[in-house]
Design a protein around this motif. Structure first.
Motif, short mmCIF file in Angstrom:
data_model
loop_
_atom_site.label_atom_id
_atom_site.label_comp_id
_atom_site.label_asym_id
_atom_site.label_seq_id
_atom_site.Cartn_x
_atom_site.Cartn_y
_atom_site.Cartn_z
N UNK A 106 -43.43 -49.91 41.84
CA UNK A 106 -44.80 -50.12 41.36
C UNK A 106 -44.82 -51.07 40.16
N UNK A 107 -45.45 -52.25 40.29
CA UNK A 107 -45.64 -53.11 39.12
C UNK A 107 -46.67 -52.49 38.17
N UNK A 108 -46.30 -52.40 36.92
CA UNK A 108 -47.23 -52.03 35.84
C UNK A 108 -47.00 -53.09 34.77
N UNK A 109 -47.84 -54.10 34.75
CA UNK A 109 -47.60 -55.31 33.97
C UNK A 109 -47.18 -54.96 32.54
N UNK A 110 -46.16 -55.69 32.03
CA UNK A 110 -45.46 -56.83 32.64
C UNK A 110 -44.16 -56.43 33.37
N UNK A 116 -54.38 -43.21 43.88
CA UNK A 116 -52.98 -42.99 44.23
C UNK A 116 -52.37 -44.32 44.66
N UNK A 117 -51.37 -44.78 43.92
CA UNK A 117 -50.77 -46.09 44.21
C UNK A 117 -49.43 -45.97 44.92
N UNK A 118 -48.67 -44.92 44.62
CA UNK A 118 -47.31 -44.82 45.12
C UNK A 118 -46.97 -43.35 45.36
N UNK A 155 -44.20 -24.22 55.75
CA UNK A 155 -43.50 -23.30 56.63
C UNK A 155 -42.26 -23.91 57.25
N UNK A 156 -42.17 -25.22 57.27
CA UNK A 156 -40.97 -25.92 57.72
C UNK A 156 -40.15 -26.32 56.51
N UNK A 157 -39.33 -27.35 56.61
CA UNK A 157 -38.60 -27.82 55.43
C UNK A 157 -39.57 -28.27 54.34
N UNK A 158 -39.49 -27.72 53.13
CA UNK A 158 -40.38 -28.15 52.05
C UNK A 158 -40.11 -29.61 51.66
N UNK A 159 -41.08 -30.21 50.95
CA UNK A 159 -40.94 -31.58 50.47
C UNK A 159 -41.15 -31.62 48.96
N UNK A 160 -40.23 -32.28 48.27
CA UNK A 160 -40.35 -32.48 46.83
C UNK A 160 -40.93 -33.87 46.61
N UNK A 161 -42.21 -33.94 46.30
CA UNK A 161 -42.92 -35.21 46.25
C UNK A 161 -43.36 -35.56 44.83
N UNK A 162 -43.42 -36.86 44.57
CA UNK A 162 -44.01 -37.38 43.33
C UNK A 162 -45.08 -38.39 43.70
N UNK A 163 -46.20 -38.37 42.95
CA UNK A 163 -47.31 -39.28 43.18
C UNK A 163 -47.64 -40.01 41.89
N UNK A 164 -47.84 -41.31 42.00
CA UNK A 164 -48.21 -42.11 40.84
C UNK A 164 -49.66 -42.57 40.99
N UNK A 165 -50.46 -42.29 39.95
CA UNK A 165 -51.88 -42.65 39.94
C UNK A 165 -52.15 -43.69 38.86
#
Length: 205
Positions: free
Chosen positions: A176-180, A151-153, A135-145
């Protein structure tokens, strides 16, 4: 960007056949050759021997706030099938579209659980994105699993396209480190800004 066509236009002008034309064209050719040489050498020395298999899946049909449970379930099932197919083909990091769904704050937690379950089911890193509208300013979010479904990031888009100017903007960088290797997250319009990429470079991405 304009140097090469400008040099060609200068050289083709009827009154331009002077020593200045030779100098201009030679300098242009030298700069282009130097740029290409630098790029080739840079690519040969960057992370040699490291390979990551990415998977990309998109269904060109958005899930809005008024979507029925059946509609959402159908789209989730289709995305789950795509992610499973990509994992079978060897993808270790799967990217889903920006604004896959528009959701309220309460339903956002359900989307997080779904993304996490999808990542865990197929043992892949999974990037999912939604718009949260409270209802306020929307948020464009990304989540890394991660492949366990944790949820890591989380990342909030920094640079907004014209239709999003009323959105809330982010200012933090998601590393986010994802080896190497080490990865950073950006969304769409973020990629238009060199300073955004440099900021990630300074963070080791």
């Amino acid at each position: 960007v304009s140097l090469v066509p400008s040099a060609l236009a200068f050289a083709s002008a009827p009154a331009g056949r002077t020593r200045g034309v030779f100098v201009t064209c030679a300098a242009t050719a030298l700069l282009v050759a130097a740029s290409v040489t630098f790029g080739v050498l840079r690519l040969r020395t960057a992370d040699a021997g490291v390979e990551t298999v990415f998977g990309l899946a998109a269904i060109d049909d958005a899930i809005g706030l008024q979507a029925t449970p059946a509609y959402v379930a159908t789209h989730r099932a289709a995305y789950a099938a795509h992610v499973g197919a990509l994992a079978t083909q060897g993808a270790t990091l799967v990217l889903l579209p920006e604004k896959l769904a528009v959701t309220g704050p309460a339903a956002a937690a359900d989307w997080q659980r779904w993304f996490g379950g999808l990542a865990a089911a197929h043992r892949v890193w999974l990037l999912g994105s939604v718009t949260i509208d409270d209802g306020g300013p929307p948020e464009n979010r990304a989540w890394l699993f991660d492949p366990r479904g944790a949820l890591t990031t989380a990342f909030l888009k920094h640079h907004l396209a014209p239709p999003e100017r009323h959105y809330r903007t982010g200012s933090t960088f998601a590393v986010q480190p994802i080896a190497p290797l080490t990865y950073g997250i950006g969304i769409c319009k973020d990629m238009h800004f060199a300073r955004f990429g440099r900021a990630y470079g300074q963070r080791g991405v």
